[in-house]
Design a protein around this motif. Sequence first.
Motif, PDB file in Angstrom:
ATOM      1  N   ALA A 146       0.873  -1.182   0.000  1.00  0.00           N
ATOM      2  CA  ALA A 146       0.000   0.000   0.000  1.00  0.00           C
ATOM      3  C   ALA A 146       0.908   1.229   0.000  1.00  0.00           C
ATOM      4  CB  ALA A 146      -0.892   0.001   1.228  1.00  0.00           C
ATOM      5  N   TYR A 147       0.878   1.977  -1.136  1.00  0.00           N
ATOM      6  CA  TYR A 147       1.693   3.190  -1.218  1.00  0.00           C
ATOM      7  C   TYR A 147       0.940   4.347  -0.584  1.00  0.00           C
ATOM      8  CZ  TYR A 147       4.409   0.707  -4.794  1.00  0.00           C
ATOM      9  OH  TYR A 147       5.190  -0.196  -5.485  1.00  0.00           O
ATOM     10  N   ARG A 148       1.647   5.098   0.293  1.00  0.00           N
ATOM     11  CA  ARG A 148       1.016   6.286   0.870  1.00  0.00           C
ATOM     12  C   ARG A 148       0.911   7.368  -0.197  1.00  0.00           C
ATOM     13  NH1 ARG A 148       1.515  10.963   3.397  1.00  0.00           N
ATOM     14  NH2 ARG A 148       0.023  11.299   5.095  1.00  0.00           N
ATOM     15  N   VAL A 149      -0.016   8.308  -0.005  1.00  0.00           N
ATOM     16  CA  VAL A 149      -0.320   9.316  -1.010  1.00  0.00           C
ATOM     17  C   VAL A 149       0.912  10.125  -1.442  1.00  0.00           C
ATOM     18  CG1 VAL A 149      -1.055  10.993   0.762  1.00  0.00           C
ATOM     19  CG2 VAL A 149      -1.907  11.200  -1.592  1.00  0.00           C
ATOM     20  N   ASP A 150       1.850  10.368  -0.527  1.00  0.00           N
ATOM     21  CA  ASP A 150       3.018  11.192  -0.867  1.00  0.00           C
ATOM     22  C   ASP A 150       4.073  10.417  -1.659  1.00  0.00           C
ATOM     23  OD1 ASP A 150       4.027   9.506   1.017  1.00  0.00           O
ATOM     24  OD2 ASP A 150       4.631  11.074   2.442  1.00  0.00           O
ATOM     25  N   GLY A 151       3.923   9.109  -1.761  1.00  0.00           N
ATOM     26  CA  GLY A 151       4.885   8.310  -2.522  1.00  0.00           C
ATOM     27  C   GLY A 151       6.206   8.064  -1.813  1.00  0.00           C
ATOM     28  N   HIS A 152       6.378   8.636  -0.620  1.00  0.00           N
ATOM     29  CA  HIS A 152       7.653   8.482   0.079  1.00  0.00           C
ATOM     30  C   HIS A 152       7.652   7.349   1.089  1.00  0.00           C
ATOM     31  CE1 HIS A 152       9.529  12.091  -1.555  1.00  0.00           C
ATOM     32  NE2 HIS A 152       8.329  12.635  -1.485  1.00  0.00           N
ATOM     33  N   THR A 153       6.498   6.753   1.309  1.00  0.00           N
ATOM     34  CA  THR A 153       6.447   5.631   2.239  1.00  0.00           C
ATOM     35  C   THR A 153       5.407   4.632   1.742  1.00  0.00           C
ATOM     36  OG1 THR A 153       6.235   4.988   4.565  1.00  0.00           O
ATOM     37  CG2 THR A 153       4.774   6.710   3.809  1.00  0.00           C
ATOM     38  N   THR A 181       8.707  -3.689  10.494  1.00  0.00           N
ATOM     39  CA  THR A 181       7.310  -3.318  10.742  1.00  0.00           C
ATOM     40  C   THR A 181       6.452  -3.414   9.490  1.00  0.00           C
ATOM     41  OG1 THR A 181       7.709  -1.029  10.143  1.00  0.00           O
ATOM     42  CG2 THR A 181       8.027  -1.614  12.478  1.00  0.00           C
ATOM     43  N   GLY A 182       7.123  -3.558   8.322  1.00  0.00           N
ATOM     44  CA  GLY A 182       6.377  -3.550   7.061  1.00  0.00           C
ATOM     45  C   GLY A 182       6.422  -2.184   6.411  1.00  0.00           C
ATOM     46  N   ARG A 183       6.830  -1.163   7.180  1.00  0.00           N
ATOM     47  CA  ARG A 183       6.876   0.166   6.592  1.00  0.00           C
ATOM     48  C   ARG A 183       8.255   0.400   5.992  1.00  0.00           C
ATOM     49  NH1 ARG A 183       6.846   5.893   7.523  1.00  0.00           N
ATOM     50  NH2 ARG A 183       7.739   5.852   9.620  1.00  0.00           N
ATOM     51  N   VAL A 184       8.280   0.940   4.783  1.00  0.00           N
ATOM     52  CA  VAL A 184       9.541   1.309   4.153  1.00  0.00           C
ATOM     53  C   VAL A 184       9.426   2.759   3.703  1.00  0.00           C
ATOM     54  CG1 VAL A 184      10.027  -1.053   3.370  1.00  0.00           C
ATOM     55  CG2 VAL A 184       8.835   0.546   1.833  1.00  0.00           C
ATOM     56  N   VAL A 185      10.580   3.435   3.606  1.00  0.00           N
ATOM     57  CA  VAL A 185      10.569   4.839   3.195  1.00  0.00           C
ATOM     58  C   VAL A 185      11.610   5.067   2.109  1.00  0.00           C
ATOM     59  CG1 VAL A 185       9.780   5.602   5.484  1.00  0.00           C
ATOM     60  CG2 VAL A 185      12.235   5.563   4.973  1.00  0.00           C
ATOM     61  N   GLU A 186      11.453   6.181   1.404  1.00  0.00           N
ATOM     62  CA  GLU A 186      12.429   6.712   0.438  1.00  0.00           C
ATOM     63  C   GLU A 186      13.009   5.650  -0.492  1.00  0.00           C
ATOM     64  OE1 GLU A 186      12.272   9.732   0.129  1.00  0.00           O
ATOM     65  OE2 GLU A 186      11.351  10.342   2.008  1.00  0.00           O
ATOM     66  N   GLU A 187      14.331   5.428  -0.428  1.00  0.00           N
ATOM     67  CA  GLU A 187      14.942   4.554  -1.440  1.00  0.00           C
ATOM     68  C   GLU A 187      14.391   3.139  -1.402  1.00  0.00           C
ATOM     69  OE1 GLU A 187      19.113   4.744  -2.375  1.00  0.00           O
ATOM     70  OE2 GLU A 187      19.267   6.606  -1.224  1.00  0.00           O
ATOM     71  N   ALA A 188      13.992   2.698  -0.218  1.00  0.00           N
ATOM     72  CA  ALA A 188      13.411   1.353  -0.132  1.00  0.00           C
ATOM     73  C   ALA A 188      12.074   1.296  -0.887  1.00  0.00           C
ATOM     74  CB  ALA A 188      13.224   0.961   1.332  1.00  0.00           C
ATOM     75  N   VAL A 189      11.359   2.426  -0.937  1.00  0.00           N
ATOM     76  CA  VAL A 189      10.112   2.469  -1.709  1.00  0.00           C
ATOM     77  C   VAL A 189      10.427   2.280  -3.203  1.00  0.00           C
ATOM     78  CG1 VAL A 189       8.059   3.828  -2.337  1.00  0.00           C
ATOM     79  CG2 VAL A 189       9.017   3.993  -0.025  1.00  0.00           C
ATOM     80  N   GLY A 190      11.536   2.886  -3.637  1.00  0.00           N
ATOM     81  CA  GLY A 190      11.955   2.731  -5.031  1.00  0.00           C
ATOM     82  C   GLY A 190      12.216   1.267  -5.368  1.00  0.00           C
TER      83      GLY A 190
END
Length: 527
Positions: A146-153, A181-190
């Motif tokens: 599930a991508y958050r609206v801002d695309g960064h997480t 936790t299942g949450r990833v941010v920034e480069e990991a989202v890429g």
Amino acid sequence: MTRTREHEELLLHGGTVHTLDDDRTTAGAVLFRDGLVEAVGDAADCRAVATDPETIDLDGRVVLPGFVDAHTHVFSVGIQRIETDLSTAVDREEALERLSANAEDTDPGEWVLGFGYDESTWPEGDREYLTREELDAVSESHPVVAYRVDGHTAGLNTAALERVSFDGVEDDVVVAGDRRTGRVVEEAVGRVRVAAHPDAAKLRRALAAAAERYHELGVTSVQTMAGLTSVRDHGNVRHEALHAARRAGELDLRVTYYAHASQAGSLSDLELSSAFGDDRLRVGGLKTFSDGSLGARTAKLHGEYADEPGEDGLMVNDGDRLESWFHEAARADQQIATHAIGGAAIDEVLDRYDAVREEYDDGVEPRLRIEHAELATDEAIERMADAGVVASVQPNFLKWSRPAGLYESRLGVDALAANNRYAEMLDAGVSVAFGSDKMPPGPLFGIHQAVTADHDTQRTTVDEALAAYTRGAAHAEFAEDEKGRLVPGLFGDAVVLDRDPYDGPDAVADCRVEATVLGGEVVYEAE
Ligand SMILES: [Zn+2]
């Protein structure tokens, strides 16, 4: 007892058929036979040549040639349809339910994607990010993101975490203690985006979904453009999906594709020239990018941005780079479609087109294209007309040219009459093709924008707009002798509208697609 038919025939009668031929002939009926237009005239004329047609009484409704979208991204249209929109979920429960419904429709092991969740809009006390455990409850047999609206997480379930390599970006993978936790941010989202990119099987589903959407909109042909990035370093998974769908007889839309610049050499090595293919799938040529976009202030302007003085945008590929691709394309007589929005980018592309035009074989008209051409100068418009360069433009972009819109904020109030000057292009003799760039994909929306544009420089007549979305767009893909008009011998592609757009802008605003005919077969009927 069923009678075997000698021919597959469909007769539409009892309405108004706008043929969009050179004389703008109208008629009361049209007969399709074996996929092509067989006859246009009154009902008696058509019946006289028919053997045993399936018959539809138009009851006063209006028939036009099927719309041709000269610039779209057909897979994006489909992916939006088959994946999950989370942006309108009112709470986490709804978001998770929508993802579960998607998982139920998806083969185990395939990715389930949700876009645009925004926990900050959910009820107070329930504004945590989606968790690994919640997404595991959606499915354990599908990787779920599930991508958050801002695309960064983004939030991932366990199966998704196992599918992606986070080597070197571990800091962007959020942990509690030593558990992810299942949450990833920034480069990991890429990394997630690349890993979750649809494979050919999913892209075929996306294609089917896009065809369905296009039929609802009255579109029977699309020209689909390569985007900025190529997904893998050899071949192209989108082309793979298109060819597989065609071989399986499942391509319910006529598609012409324009390949990524990185494949310019490959196309030429195979001597694949433009318009190679059949009545469903064709090679269009090469798609390249010169500048960026107005939204990102990267369109290459002659002046500077009103809302960022000193900034004039950038060329994402410089002139020399573009020209080297153009030489590759010219070597095999391929058409070239180059994205150019700002006035400086358009001029550069026209210069580089001039440098390669002679390399096309004698007698071959290269019919080079500029995609968007939003800020073409007077001189550029003249040059396009003189050189036969097609303006592949998107009338729906005029929605940003209204007061206080994007064009005004980026370029100032004086630019409002100076963008997307379709009326001036047509006056100058430029060949204009309309498309949507899928923002949104509907031709009637774009046509309404064109006929209600605020400025004389932009505003077209209803006929000009309809022509640009049918015969003009067909010309842009060398198919003017096959589609874009309802005359005998051309493809049996048509749209049935509930009222006549020639009645004026108000009628265009209210027009509804009642049915779509592709190759003489009804592929869509409104409820
Ligand atoms: Zn595009």
